[in-house]
Design an enzyme around this catalytic site. Structure first.
Site, PDB file in Angstrom:
ATOM      1  CG  HIS A   1      12.617 -55.045  22.519  1.00 28.19           C
ATOM      2  ND1 HIS A   1      13.235 -53.858  22.846  1.00 28.19           N
ATOM      3  CD2 HIS A   1      11.551 -55.159  23.345  1.00 28.19           C
ATOM      4  CE1 HIS A   1      12.568 -53.271  23.831  1.00 28.19           C
ATOM      5  NE2 HIS A   1      11.552 -54.028  24.151  1.00 28.19           N
TER       6      HIS A   1
ATOM      7  CE  LYS B   1      10.163 -52.577  20.588  1.00 27.68           C
ATOM      8  NZ  LYS B   1       8.698 -52.429  20.522  1.00 27.68           N
TER       9      LYS B   1
END
Length: 236
Positions: A148, A152
């Site tokens: 990600h 995140k």
């Protein structure tokens, strides 16, 4: 014979997902947004949709399904309203407590409910494939690698953990690895390996709109179903 559209309430309308839901709802057949709820409001009506503050939630018009992408403190009131009105409840609100998960199970005795960490229809299919592969490949190593963007915070991702639960249901013992790099929207690789061979199941998201579209599809398909606790894959 014409079927009436599903009347939708969007709860958490000022957030990133809420804004995507409002923007994309017009593209979803069989759906009509009747109200949008957010913590504070500016305009009362935007693009023909009435907006309500969170404190005004009990006064929203009749609806068949609610999509909730809010905060844990906003989760309980909208779930209770759906239960009281007999409406379907779809939620992707993160950080809910064990007590709130129990409230979901309790509500599922009265209405159809769905909570998911990921509303991608592709991930829903991947979830089923992972469970089937794990059941068929007894004794194989199972590794889940998720990637990600750098902003995140949680690791492994909620989706990776959900895929791990699918693998565990099939009898595997998943291990996890997480990568945070650049602006990656989301990638999940589930690998099964044995001596001399391996299988890789992969899902790559390149646009966050897929999550909003999936939630809209889920709301349309969940409305009018019998009471129960559903998964996205149950609605495919």
């Amino acid at each position: 014979m014409t079927t009436a559209p599903v009347r939708l309430l969007i709860h958490g309308a000022s957030g990133r997902m809420g804004q995507a839901l409002l923007r994309l709802a017009g593209d979803q057949a069989g759906l009509q947004v009747v109200a949008a709820v957010q913590r504070r409001i500016g305009q009362r009506v935007v693009d023909g949709i009435p907006h309500f503050a969170g404190s005004e939630l009990p006064g929203v018009p009749a609806f068949d399904a609610a999509i909730d992408f809010s905060l844990p403190e906003g989760f309980d009131p909208v779930l209770a309203l759906c239960a009281a009105r007999g409406a379907a409840f779809v939620s992707g609100t993160t950080g809910i407590s064990d007590a709130q998960r129990q409230a979901l199970r309790d509500a599922s005795q009265r209405i159809p409910v769905l909570w998911a960490s990921n509303f991608s229809l592709g991930v829903a299919v991947l979830d089923e494939l992972v469970e089937r592969a794990a059941a068929a490949l007894d004794g194989w190593d199972c590794d889940i690698v998720e990637s990600h963007h750098t902003q995140k915070k949680d690791a492994p991702s909620g989706t990776a953990l959900s895929l791990g639960e699918a693998a565990a249901r099939g009898g595997a013992q998943p291990r996890y690895a997480s990568l945070r790099a650049g602006d990656i929207v989301g990638e999940h690789l589930v690998q099964f390996a044995a001596a001399g061979e391996r299988i890789e199941l992969v899902h790559r998201a390149t646009n966050r709109d897929i999550f909003a579209r999936g939630a809209l599809v889920a709301a349309v398909r969940l409305a009018g179903r019998p009471a129960g606790l559903y998964r996205v894959r149950d609605l495919l």
